[in-house]
Design an enzyme around this catalytic site. Sequence first.
Site, PDB file in Angstrom:
ATOM      1  N   CYS A   1     -14.880  10.171  -2.611  1.00 39.74           N
ATOM      2  CA  CYS A   1     -13.565  10.588  -2.119  1.00 39.74           C
ATOM      3  C   CYS A   1     -13.576  12.073  -1.739  1.00 39.74           C
ATOM      4  O   CYS A   1     -13.951  12.921  -2.554  1.00 39.74           O
ATOM      5  CB  CYS A   1     -12.494  10.328  -3.168  1.00 39.74           C
ATOM      6  SG  CYS A   1     -10.838  10.815  -2.607  1.00 39.74           S
TER       7      CYS A   1
ATOM      8  N   GLY B   1     -17.579   2.660   7.100  1.00 37.86           N
ATOM      9  CA  GLY B   1     -17.303   3.711   8.079  1.00 37.86           C
ATOM     10  C   GLY B   1     -17.219   3.178   9.495  1.00 37.86           C
ATOM     11  O   GLY B   1     -18.167   2.565   9.994  1.00 37.86           O
ATOM     12  N   ASP B   2     -16.051   3.355  10.129  1.00 37.20           N
ATOM     13  CA  ASP B   2     -15.856   3.024  11.551  1.00 37.20           C
ATOM     14  C   ASP B   2     -15.976   1.542  11.884  1.00 37.20           C
ATOM     15  O   ASP B   2     -16.452   1.192  12.968  1.00 37.20           O
ATOM     16  CB  ASP B   2     -16.830   3.813  12.439  1.00 37.20           C
ATOM     17  CG  ASP B   2     -16.526   5.304  12.459  1.00 37.20           C
ATOM     18  OD1 ASP B   2     -15.439   5.683  11.998  1.00 37.20           O
ATOM     19  OD2 ASP B   2     -17.378   6.074  12.926  1.00 37.20           O
TER      20      ASP B   2
END
Length: 326
Positions: free
Chosen positions: A103, A204-205
């Site tokens: 995080c 991610g993405d």
Amino acid sequence: MNTIKIGNVEIRKTAALAPMASVADRAYREICKEWGACYMVGELASAKALTFSDRKTEELLFVSDAERPMAVQLFGNEPDVMAKGAEKALKYRPDILDLNMGCPVPKVAGNGAGSALMKDPLLAYEIVKAVVSVSNVPVTVKIRKGWDENSVNAVPFAKLMEKAGAAAITVHGRTKNQMYRPFSDSTIIKAVKEAVSVPVIGNGDILTAEDAARMYEETGCDLVMVGRGSYGNPFLFRQIKTYLETGVIPPLPPLPERLAVMRKQVELAVRYKGEYIGMRESRRTASYYLKGIGGAAKLRAACGQLKTMEDLDNIIAMALSHGERH
């Protein structure tokens, strides 16, 4: 259908829902599960707050049978406190315990937890060892590429986490300093996958079904994890599942069905949190679902004032009268 195993937990190899603070609550998770999410990780919870029996933190750990297989996620930077927090979290019967070491937000990383642990691999190792020693379920770790571009250490870090007893590792392909931009680096996920023998989850993405297939192909990861791409779009999980199975991407459901799903999610939020909190937290939820609809700016402004289900029904009626942009 392919499956993977994290410890003794079997998971279908389609797409998992990422842990997202203030987003991936029980209502959201149950909707994503209905639309095909194969595994989910709850909102991150403070191990320290848990040791003080913080009621709000304990609410983050609730696991309903409808959500399984599911992990609860803890953050902190003290091995003994993390172990005590893990013991409390286990009372909620999660299938897996996930430890957040990725995080980037200041209130977590700024206090030495989350992605800050990537600067102290030995402390991270002690944390994982301490939690594994008290856990009766698999313990997994979520990491990033590194702290910054000058300290890209995901590969040695992941190897150390495996040595400490981690049963799987999730890798977000950005450094802490990159937050959520620019593009996620799939090469680091591939490098971690090649370096460890436990399952690796790529994150991610993932915004489309093609993105998920590409992540599997480019990295060899065992599972892909969807985060922001699912905002207002739980339908993405079904698209990914169908695409991986058949090579065909089903279209989004028609607008009335998507708005019915939105309404159901808000209804669940109100049921679980009460009208006051549920409606206010759903303002953002509703605005995500309205993306791409004619008059969206006006509709999103109306979402910012949501207080009752009647307000939501008025917005739905307006959205249906505007229809979709073409």
